[in-house]
Enzyme design. Structure first.
Site, PDB file in Angstrom:
ATOM      1  N   GLU A 257       0.917  -1.018  -0.030  1.00 15.91           N
ATOM      2  CA  GLU A 257      -0.053   0.030  -0.083  1.00 15.91           C
ATOM      3  C   GLU A 257       1.028   1.196  -0.129  1.00 15.91           C
ATOM      4  O   GLU A 257       1.665   1.487   0.916  1.00 15.91           O
ATOM      5  CB  GLU A 257      -1.053   0.119   1.367  1.00 15.91           C
ATOM      6  CG  GLU A 257      -1.783  -0.995   1.500  1.00 15.91           C
ATOM      7  CD  GLU A 257      -2.428  -1.007   2.721  1.00 15.91           C
ATOM      8  OE1 GLU A 257      -3.278  -0.328   3.113  1.00 15.91           O
ATOM      9  OE2 GLU A 257      -2.115  -1.856   3.549  1.00 15.91           O
ATOM     10  N   CYS A 296      -2.665   8.241   3.708  1.00 10.17           N
ATOM     11  CA  CYS A 296      -2.793   7.814   2.279  1.00 10.17           C
ATOM     12  C   CYS A 296      -3.953   8.115   1.408  1.00 10.17           C
ATOM     13  O   CYS A 296      -3.652   8.302   0.122  1.00 10.17           O
ATOM     14  CB  CYS A 296      -2.443   6.439   2.508  1.00 10.17           C
ATOM     15  SG  CYS A 296      -3.634   5.534   3.602  1.00 10.17           S
TER      16      CYS A 296
HETATM   17  P1  NAP Z   1       8.796   4.828   4.016  1.00  8.25           P
HETATM   18  O1  NAP Z   1       9.872   5.547   4.153  1.00  8.25           O
HETATM   19  O2  NAP Z   1       8.801   4.186   2.735  1.00  8.25           O
HETATM   20  O3  NAP Z   1       8.447   3.877   5.141  1.00  8.25           O
HETATM   21  C1  NAP Z   1       7.766   3.003   5.243  1.00  8.25           C
HETATM   22  C2  NAP Z   1       8.114   1.711   6.291  1.00  8.25           C
HETATM   23  O4  NAP Z   1       9.239   1.168   5.499  1.00  8.25           O
HETATM   24  C3  NAP Z   1       8.745   2.140   7.474  1.00  8.25           C
HETATM   25  O5  NAP Z   1       8.493   1.488   8.636  1.00  8.25           O
HETATM   26  C4  NAP Z   1      10.195   2.167   7.375  1.00  8.25           C
HETATM   27  O6  NAP Z   1      11.045   1.935   8.344  1.00  8.25           O
HETATM   28  C5  NAP Z   1      10.462   0.869   6.502  1.00  8.25           C
HETATM   29  N1  NAP Z   1      11.549   0.887   5.742  1.00  8.25           N
HETATM   30  C6  NAP Z   1      12.403   1.748   5.006  1.00  8.25           C
HETATM   31  N2  NAP Z   1      13.298   1.141   4.304  1.00  8.25           N
HETATM   32  C7  NAP Z   1      13.304  -0.049   4.500  1.00  8.25           C
HETATM   33  C8  NAP Z   1      14.145  -1.078   4.221  1.00  8.25           C
HETATM   34  N3  NAP Z   1      15.221  -1.161   3.367  1.00  8.25           N
HETATM   35  N4  NAP Z   1      13.767  -2.281   4.691  1.00  8.25           N
HETATM   36  C9  NAP Z   1      12.789  -2.772   5.445  1.00  8.25           C
HETATM   37  N5  NAP Z   1      11.840  -1.369   5.798  1.00  8.25           N
HETATM   38  C10 NAP Z   1      12.185  -0.441   5.346  1.00  8.25           C
HETATM   39  O7  NAP Z   1       7.470   5.478   3.914  1.00  8.25           O
HETATM   40  P2  NAP Z   1       6.923   6.417   4.932  1.00  8.25           P
HETATM   41  O8  NAP Z   1       7.697   7.859   4.790  1.00  8.25           O
HETATM   42  O9  NAP Z   1       7.091   5.996   6.183  1.00  8.25           O
HETATM   43  O10 NAP Z   1       5.436   6.819   4.631  1.00  8.25           O
HETATM   44  C11 NAP Z   1       4.933   7.670   3.814  1.00  8.25           C
HETATM   45  C12 NAP Z   1       4.410   6.771   2.545  1.00  8.25           C
HETATM   46  O11 NAP Z   1       3.515   6.011   2.844  1.00  8.25           O
HETATM   47  C13 NAP Z   1       3.558   7.962   1.747  1.00  8.25           C
HETATM   48  O12 NAP Z   1       4.188   7.756   0.339  1.00  8.25           O
HETATM   49  C14 NAP Z   1       2.376   7.403   1.731  1.00  8.25           C
HETATM   50  O13 NAP Z   1       1.351   7.505   0.660  1.00  8.25           O
HETATM   51  C15 NAP Z   1       2.453   5.907   2.065  1.00  8.25           C
HETATM   52  N6  NAP Z   1       1.189   5.197   2.659  1.00  8.25           N
HETATM   53  C16 NAP Z   1       0.438   4.749   1.918  1.00  8.25           C
HETATM   54  C17 NAP Z   1      -0.751   4.043   2.696  1.00  8.25           C
HETATM   55  C18 NAP Z   1      -1.636   3.345   1.883  1.00  8.25           C
HETATM   56  O14 NAP Z   1      -2.376   2.607   2.276  1.00  8.25           O
HETATM   57  N7  NAP Z   1      -1.645   3.274   0.377  1.00  8.25           N
HETATM   58  C19 NAP Z   1      -0.875   4.116   3.961  1.00  8.25           C
HETATM   59  C20 NAP Z   1       0.102   5.136   4.685  1.00  8.25           C
HETATM   60  C21 NAP Z   1       0.968   5.477   3.954  1.00  8.25           C
HETATM   61  P3  NAP Z   1      11.914   3.331   9.105  1.00  8.25           P
HETATM   62  O15 NAP Z   1      10.707   4.009   9.629  1.00  8.25           O
HETATM   63  O16 NAP Z   1      12.669   2.681  10.302  1.00  8.25           O
HETATM   64  O17 NAP Z   1      12.657   3.728   8.063  1.00  8.25           O
END
Ligand code: NAP
Length: 683
Positions: A257, A296
């Site tokens: 997602e 999101c």
């Molecule tokens: P992100 O930077 O991609 O991080 C998401 C998750 O992935 C975090 O728990 C992060 O952990 C983890 N992560 C990052 N790099 C990783 C790796 N190499 N290996 C394993 N895990 C890893 O996204 P975000 O900034 O937290 O969230 C914002 C984004 O989420 C937005 O783009 C939004 O659209 C999207 N979102 C989508 C939905 C949906 O339902 N479609 C819902 C909510 C949010 P760390 O925090 O420890 O880095």
């Protein structure tokens, strides 16, 4: 003082000794928590989930798991207050907490109740009726869903630390699959507090839930084809994870997602002064400001008929000016800060990108705008930013750059077809909203947008009061979307549970299918020589036990009597000529309900006994007309037994087949009864 977050691994709370990241408060930048997963044995966590959590969960039926979810929801509800205070440092206002914390608990309740209603009180799900695979009926097939024997890895975004975790935990738990959850570090202290309560409750079996605070280390290296990864976050991280060698090589199920540039479309009929115009303005502003736009599902693209654009932009700007931004703990504040300064910097960067194709019409985003109010310095505050792009057909950033904050772009369209084209430029989204009171507009827009969305909301004056709004996914409806939004996997509802299960076709003899699925299949033995099954209590009743009745002739008098007694004088039963003219009937025929009533008269054993009530019929079909002079007989077979909500009763599904004097089937249905259980079995 900051909290040192611990992970919960293999039944122990584990504190790292190095590698900590500081987690700043969104309000003022002070360090509120520190997280590290250094030293965690990720391989051991996976093994613990598979060998301890999985078997313990699979020993429970769906209903038993649903009951635990409900008990957990109640337990957390009684202890939710401290979570609100903790979440304030993530920037969450009172209203935001209603979505994250109460919404998360609501999701547990919803899955618990739907699990009870829609899943059997068993360990596997048998899908639909069996399929005949041969002429003679000795070779049949069905589909069976069994829980995966691996572990579900849940990697969550920062924006909803409670809801995001629980909306994934609930379906996995219901399916019988243990979870290792990894919250985003920026808000992990809220998730950790929720997991502490869950562990304290003692309601989940050991190994059902583990927590990683910090990075995932080599966790993914340990995955196999029985595991599943469910990720929420950015498109970049999603791609990185999807391409991880273990995930691609072992075809590990991967649900994403991610980014979604959701749209709201104002219909041409919704001019100024209509309720739909006002609802549209209100909803766009709500979506921009709730959770400071870090949702999101937030509306990022605002499509309006060209003639209405100036009025919409003006109304949005006026309303945005009334959105009070400030410390989320302060009464009356509607919009808190972003989750972190880093997030704020990222949003400003994205706004600059979008601004290459659009002009800013409300807000003045600068890296230093917190200086406008010194009390907000040090926090991650960002006032709303509204942009306008007058040539959206040629724009790119306006459709694909997601500024994950209080940011939206207004874009005019010249025709409904053009509106559909523009929305589709978002490359697939979670949700779109259509604001119109015109049937033709709703039709064109809905069917134009549906292929690009997991959910489409139609707002008008009739549903506005009770509508949950653009941004509220309901636990039992699809949450997910095609393309950019992640790939269209259907999350939400009982199908969300099925993501954690394997669907397997089963083929064999009716007897074999009956034994394996615990559901009687036509063609399997149906012994009719014992005592009447209505005299047997739930526990002693055996699947396949059958009653075969003598036949009864249906006369014209019966039909006349039934018609006048019930008032059902439909011509097919009463008028020979008119009935004959009907393509389905040879002449006057018996009422379907008469056949059902006579069938009951044939198979019922009338004495007081363990059958307590008839609570319905399923799958009723009238297959052949019954004419006066025909003789009907019934076969009634115990098809399936299921423990009911109260231990004193069980639900029995009976397979009923009504045949005529030629052995032709005239009606089939499932009869549902509630049967008593012996007192000893209950106590
Ligand atoms: P992100 O930077 O991609 O991080 C998401 C998750 O992935 C975090 O728990 C992060 O952990 C983890 N992560 C990052 N790099 C990783 C790796 N190499 N290996 C394993 N895990 C890893 O996204 P975000 O900034 O937290 O969230 C914002 C984004 O989420 C937005 O783009 C939004 O659209 C999207 N979102 C989508 C939905 C949906 O339902 N479609 C819902 C909510 C949010 P760390 O925090 O420890 O880095």
């Amino acid at each position: 003082m900051s909290i040192v977050l611990k992970s919960y691994a293999a039944g122990q709370w584990v504190e790292a000794s190095s590698g900590f990241s500081d987690i700043p408060s969104a309000i003022d930048g002070r360090v509120v928590a520190r997280a590290s997963s250094a030293g965690l044995d990720f391989g051991a966590m996976v093994t613990y989930a598979r060998t301890v959590g999985g078997p313990a969960l699979r020993a429970l039926t769906f209903h038993e798991r649903a009951d635990r979810l409900k008990a957990l929801a109640l337990y957390l509800t009684e202890r939710k207050e401290p979570l609100y205070a903790l979440a304030a440092d993530t920037g969450a206002t009172k209203g935001d907490n209603l979505i994250d914390i109460d919404g998360g608990l609501g999701t547990l309740f919803a899955y618990a109740s739907r699990g009870r209603r829609e899943l059997p009180n068993e360990h596997v799900v048998v899908e639909g009726p069996p399929e005949g695979l041969s002429k003679g009926g000795t070779f049949v097939g069905a589909h069976v869903m069994t829980p995966l024997e691996g572990v579900a890895i849940h990697i969550n975004a920062f924006n909803f630390p409670c809801w995001g975790m629980l909306e994934k935990l609930a379906p996995a738990f219901l399916a019988g699959v243990p979870v290792i959850t990894k919250p985003a570090t920026a808000t992990a202290y809220v998730a950790e507090a929720v997991v502490r309560l869950i562990v304290e409750s003692g309601l989940l079996p050991a190994g059902a839930l583990q927590l990683i605070c910090g990075s995932t280390g080599d966790l993914l290296d340990h995955l196999t084809g029985q595991d599943i990864v469910s990720f929420t976050g950015s498109i970049e991280t999603s791609e990185k994870l999807r391409n991880h060698p273990s995930i691609s090589r072992q075809a590990v199920r991967f649900i994403a997602e991610r980014d979604s540039l959701n749209a709201a479309v104002l219909g041409p009929d919704a001019v100024e002064g209509t309720p739909e115009f006002d609802l549209f303005v209100k909803e766009v502003v709500r979506e921009m400001t709730v959770k400071a736009g870090q949702k999101c599902t937030a509306i990022r693209r605002v499509f309006v008929p060209r003639a209405l654009e100036p009025a919409v932009t003006a109304a949005l700007s006026t309303r945005l000016a009334g959105a009070t931004m400030g410390d989320p703990r302060t009464e009356g504040v509607r919009m808190g800060p972003l989750a972190s300064r880093a997030q704020r910097a990222s949003v400003l960067e994205k706004v600059a990108e979008i601004a290459q194709e659009a002009e800013i019409v409300y807000g003045a985003p600068t890296a230093a705008d917190e200086a406008l109010d010194p009390s907000l310095a040090g926090g991650a505050f960002l006032a709303p930013v509204l942009l306008r792009c007058t040539a959206p057909l040629t724009g790119r950033h306006v459709h694909t750059t997601e500024a994950f904050g209080p940011v939206a772009t207004v874009m005019p369209y010249d025709s409904l077809d053009e509106a559909v084209t523009l929305v589709a430029k978002g490359e697939g989204s979670l949700v779109a909203s259509i604001f119109t009171y015109d049937d033709a507009v709703a039709d064109r827009l809905f069917f134009g947008l549906a292929p690009y969305h997991g959910r489409v909301l139609l707002v008008d004056r009739d549903c506005a009061k009770e509508s949950t709004g653009h941004g509220s996914p309901l636990p039992m409806l699809v949450h997910g979307g095609p393309g950019r939004a992640g790939g269209g996997e259907e999350l939400g509802g009982i199908r969300g549970v099925f993501h954690y299960m394997q669907r397997t076709a089963i083929q064999g003899s009716p007897k074999r299918l009956t034994a394996l699925t615990r559901r009687w299949t036509k063609g399997a033995p149906a012994p009719a020589d014992g005592p009447h099954p209505f005299t047997r209590d739930f526990d002693t009743l055996v699947i396949g036990e059958t009653v075969r009745t003598p036949s009864r002739v249906i006369t014209l008098d019966d039909i006349e009597h039934f018609a006048h007694f019930t008032g059902d004088l439909f011509y097919a039963h009463m008028n020979e000529e008119a009935a004959k003219a009907n393509p389905f009937f040879p002449g006057r025929v018996a009422h379907g309900y008469l056949i059902l009533s006579f069938a009951a008269g044939l198979f019922v054993q009338p004495d007081p006994g363990p059958v307590l009530a008839n609570y319905g019929l399923d799958n009723l079909r009238f297959l052949k007309p019954v004419s006066p002079g025909d003789a009907i007989a019934v076969r009634l077979t115990v098809k399936q037994k299921q423990a009911a909500r109260k231990p004193e009763y069980g639900e029995v599904r009976w397979d009923v087949e009504v045949t005529n004097q030629h052995g032709e089937v005239v009606a089939t249905y499932d009869l549902l009864t509630m049967n008593a259980r012996p007192v000893a079995a209950v106590s």
